[in-house]
Design an enzyme around this catalytic site. Structure first.
Site, PDB file in Angstrom:
ATOM      1  N   GLU A 175     -20.793 -36.299 -39.266  1.00  0.00           N
ATOM      2  CA  GLU A 175     -21.442 -37.489 -38.737  1.00  0.00           C
ATOM      3  C   GLU A 175     -22.846 -37.068 -38.331  1.00  0.00           C
ATOM      4  OE1 GLU A 175     -18.265 -40.435 -36.746  1.00  0.00           O
ATOM      5  OE2 GLU A 175     -18.785 -38.742 -35.480  1.00  0.00           O
ATOM      6  N   SER A 230       0.829  -1.198   0.000  1.00  0.00           N
ATOM      7  CA  SER A 230       0.000   0.000   0.000  1.00  0.00           C
ATOM      8  C   SER A 230       0.871   1.258   0.000  1.00  0.00           C
ATOM      9  CB  SER A 230      -0.935  -0.044   1.207  1.00  0.00           C
ATOM     10  OG  SER A 230      -1.835   1.012   1.140  1.00  0.00           O
ATOM     11  N   ARG A 266     -22.241 -52.933 -36.176  1.00  0.00           N
ATOM     12  CA  ARG A 266     -20.787 -52.745 -36.023  1.00  0.00           C
ATOM     13  C   ARG A 266     -20.425 -52.724 -34.540  1.00  0.00           C
ATOM     14  NH1 ARG A 266     -20.320 -47.458 -34.292  1.00  0.00           N
ATOM     15  NH2 ARG A 266     -18.052 -47.450 -34.296  1.00  0.00           N
ATOM     16  N   ARG A 316     -23.482 -52.080 -32.035  1.00  0.00           N
ATOM     17  CA  ARG A 316     -24.620 -51.217 -32.358  1.00  0.00           C
ATOM     18  C   ARG A 316     -25.287 -51.692 -33.638  1.00  0.00           C
ATOM     19  NH1 ARG A 316     -23.579 -47.452 -28.667  1.00  0.00           N
ATOM     20  NH2 ARG A 316     -21.468 -46.610 -28.526  1.00  0.00           N
ATOM     21  N   THR A 347     -16.095 -47.323 -28.667  1.00  0.00           N
ATOM     22  CA  THR A 347     -15.955 -46.654 -27.373  1.00  0.00           C
ATOM     23  C   THR A 347     -16.562 -47.442 -26.214  1.00  0.00           C
ATOM     24  OG1 THR A 347     -18.053 -45.492 -27.635  1.00  0.00           O
ATOM     25  CG2 THR A 347     -16.087 -44.391 -28.486  1.00  0.00           C
TER      26      THR A 347
HETATM   27  C1  16G Z   1     -15.960 -41.119 -30.953  1.00  0.00           C
HETATM   28  C2  16G Z   1     -15.712 -40.306 -32.199  1.00  0.00           C
HETATM   29  C3  16G Z   1     -17.009 -39.954 -32.866  1.00  0.00           C
HETATM   30  C4  16G Z   1     -17.827 -41.184 -33.122  1.00  0.00           C
HETATM   31  C5  16G Z   1     -17.999 -41.993 -31.868  1.00  0.00           C
HETATM   32  C6  16G Z   1     -18.620 -43.352 -32.196  1.00  0.00           C
HETATM   33  C7  16G Z   1     -14.001 -38.613 -32.591  1.00  0.00           C
HETATM   34  C8  16G Z   1     -13.403 -37.316 -32.137  1.00  0.00           C
HETATM   35  N1  16G Z   1     -15.027 -39.062 -31.875  1.00  0.00           N
HETATM   36  O1  16G Z   1     -16.618 -40.360 -29.997  1.00  0.00           O
HETATM   37  O2  16G Z   1     -16.715 -39.305 -34.070  1.00  0.00           O
HETATM   38  O3  16G Z   1     -19.081 -40.836 -33.623  1.00  0.00           O
HETATM   39  O4  16G Z   1     -16.731 -42.252 -31.290  1.00  0.00           O
HETATM   40  O5  16G Z   1     -18.745 -44.101 -31.027  1.00  0.00           O
HETATM   41  O6  16G Z   1     -13.568 -39.207 -33.566  1.00  0.00           O
HETATM   42  P1  16G Z   1     -19.006 -45.670 -31.109  1.00  0.00           P
HETATM   43  O7  16G Z   1     -17.828 -46.311 -31.819  1.00  0.00           O
HETATM   44  O8  16G Z   1     -19.143 -46.094 -29.684  1.00  0.00           O
HETATM   45  O9  16G Z   1     -20.279 -45.873 -31.870  1.00  0.00           O
END
Ligand code: 16G
Ligand code: ZN
Length: 500
Positions: free
Chosen positions: A335, A69, A460, A469, A464
């Site tokens: 997508e 200060s 397929r 699916r 993730t």
């Molecule tokens: C990931 C992918 C996305 C795709 C998703 C499918 C990137 C940045 N992200 O989040 O594009 O739509 O996977 O998920 O590539 P899935 O294989 O479980 O259906």
């Protein structure tokens, strides 16, 4: 929760300071004021509290002011900017805590303040590795995923003929908003757009972006439950890291209508095709659209039959689509789930920038195209940039979402998730539209889909999740549902057969 490790780290760090005996500290209007040699442990406490406050307020900036200060230099002070009454009480509590109890009191405060402990530990781990190896880095704090892509591309093209822009967050806003203004020249948006940012980083970043283009857009922040957009009003949703965008609205019968990635792709492809024709360069630009098997069959048909543009199908995942898009002069890729952008080849940029207009209409179209190449994030799909793109196109076409959705009618479709023992036995080929294994399964799917009017189905393995699916579409709702159920059943059966 403060971990034991963190508590120990606090004790270790503070152990080099001594707390003056018998002194009671009080957070006054100017913070803590006293001789600097008495202040150390107090400053330490304020440091802890500033961290908590920053976590509590998420993305807001916290200030800690250490000041001499106008008094003699050793008459020191420390304060938080901008504390509220209860935070002054917390500060006082920390300042008066015996040092050996500091870890425990800190933990109590976390509970009391109800700080959501979003672990920044991953960041700590990353910087530990970078520091250990002497790598120079910049911490950009919070950005959307596409903003980081933008900055990386800017940085890597600095000083080249392909310089992408100013490699800062501010540079991103300026580039996009300048382009937005260019393409919006002489146009206005038709009514408001309500944007849901999924409580993610897209919210504060969209507000920053709007500040730069404020003469067009005004925001009103509202909590989701009260955000009741009127019938036929445009609404948009971003995902948490703002790389995905979909639109929707309620039609006059209060029916929810979704405008997904396929819709954005068809809208953008038709607009760019139109501009290229108006600019007199349509025959020089190869415009194409890239989709995945999840694209609605009606969108693919619309692109091929009505827009008369080629469509390429790739496996799921942005990198596959982006790669395929770059093979066109103008590659529109999305997508269905809203990931996507438009790529322009070097050749396309050259043509767009160097064509001499022969009429005001041509000049207008060329200027608009140049603006679009700047507005659209070339590095990666970007919900903020895509949002402005859609707004621009709707304004140019004088379209409400009703005109947009009436370009074609989606085929009714159904997505089913099936848990299987081992998804790796499901091997897809032909851009995931067919299965080559388990043997015989594809023939069964083919036989099923051939029984339905406009039937199309594929299975397929998810990339993730531990699941397969199944997608099915057909001319009517009941046929689509029926096809999905039947294909799901044969997939499930094949999954059981493949059980180890
Ligand atoms: C990931 C992918 C996305 C795709 C998703 C499918 C990137 C940045 N992200 O989040 O594009 O739509 O996977 O998920 O590539 P899935 O294989 O479980 O259906
Ligand atoms: Zn995302």
């Amino acid at each position: 929760m403060a971990t034991e490790g963190m508590k120990q780290a606090i004790l270790d760090a503070v152990s080099v300071y001594t707390k003056p005996e018998g002194k009671v500290f009080e957070y006054g209007t100017a913070g803590f004021r006293m001789k600097s040699e008495l202040l150390n442990t107090v400053v330490f406490g304020v440091g802890l509290l500033a961290g908590l406050r920053s976590r509590k307020l998420k993305t807001q900036t916290i200030g800690v002011m250490i000041t001499a200060s106008h008094n003699p230099a050793d008459d020191n002070g420390v304060k938080l900017i901008d504390p509220m009454a209860e935070w002054e009480a917390y500060a006082t509590k920390l300042a008066n805590t015996p040092l050996e109890k500091l870890g425990d009191v800190y933990e109590e405060l976390i509970k009391e303040i109800d700080v959501t402990w979003t672990p920044w530990s991953s960041f700590g781990v990353l910087t530990a590795a970078l520091n250990a190896t002497g790598i120079e880095y910049t911490d950009f704090k919070y950005l959307t995923t596409p903003q980081l892509h933008y900055i990386v591309r800017c940085q890597n093209t600095l000083g080249t003929p392909y310089e992408y822009g100013e490699p800062t967050e501010q540079g991103y806003y300026e580039k996009i908003s300048k382009a937005f203004k260019t393409v919006m020249k002489g146009r206005t948006t038709n009514g408001p757009v309500t944007v849901d940012c999924a409580n993610g980083v897209g919210g504060p970043k969209l507000r920053e972006l709007i500040k730069c283009g404020a003469d067009y857009v005004k925001t009103r922040q509202r909590a989701p439950p009260s955000s009741k957009a009127a019938v036929n009003d445009r609404c948009a949703s971003l995902d948490g890291d703002a790389d995905r965008l979909v639109y929707y609205y309620l039609d006059t019968g209060n029916i929810f209508k979704l405008l997904d990635g396929d819709r954005i792709a068809t809208l953008a492809a038709s607009f760019i095709g139109e501009l290229a024709r108006n600019a007199g360069i349509a025959d020089k630009l190869r415009i194409g659209v890239v989709q995945t098997a999840y694209a609605n069959g009606a969108s693919t048909q619309y692109i091929e039959k009505v827009l008369k543009l080629p469509v390429v199908c790739t496996p799921t995942g942005v990198k596959h689509l982006h790669h395929a898009a770059m093979r066109f002069d103008v590659g529109v890729y999305f997508e269905a789930n809203g990931h996507g952008t438009i790529t322009f080849s070097e050749q396309a940029l050259k043509i767009i920038r160097s064509t001499e207009p022969k009429s005001p209409a041509q000049q207008y179209a060329l200027q608009s195209l140049i603006g679009l190449t700047e507005l659209i994030n070339q590095a990666v799909g970007d919900a903020l940039s895509d949002l402005l793109l859609v707004e621009v196109i709707l304004a140019h076409k004088y379209w409400t979402p009703k005109e947009w959705i009436s370009t074609y009618t989606d085929l009714p479709n159904r997505l089913v998730r099936i848990e299987v023992a081992d998804r790796s036995i499901f091997k897809a080929v032909d851009a995931e539209r067919k299965l080559e294994s388990p043997p015989g399964l594809q023939q069964r799917i083919d036989a099923l889909q051939s029984r339905y009017n406009r039937g199309r189905s594929f299975a397929r393995a998810s990339g993730t999740e531990d699941a397969v699916r199944v997608y099915a579409e057909a001319a009517s709702r009941s046929e689509a549902d029926d096809l999905a159920t039947r294909v799901a059943a044969v997939v499930q059966e094949a999954g059981k057969a493949g059980k180890p």
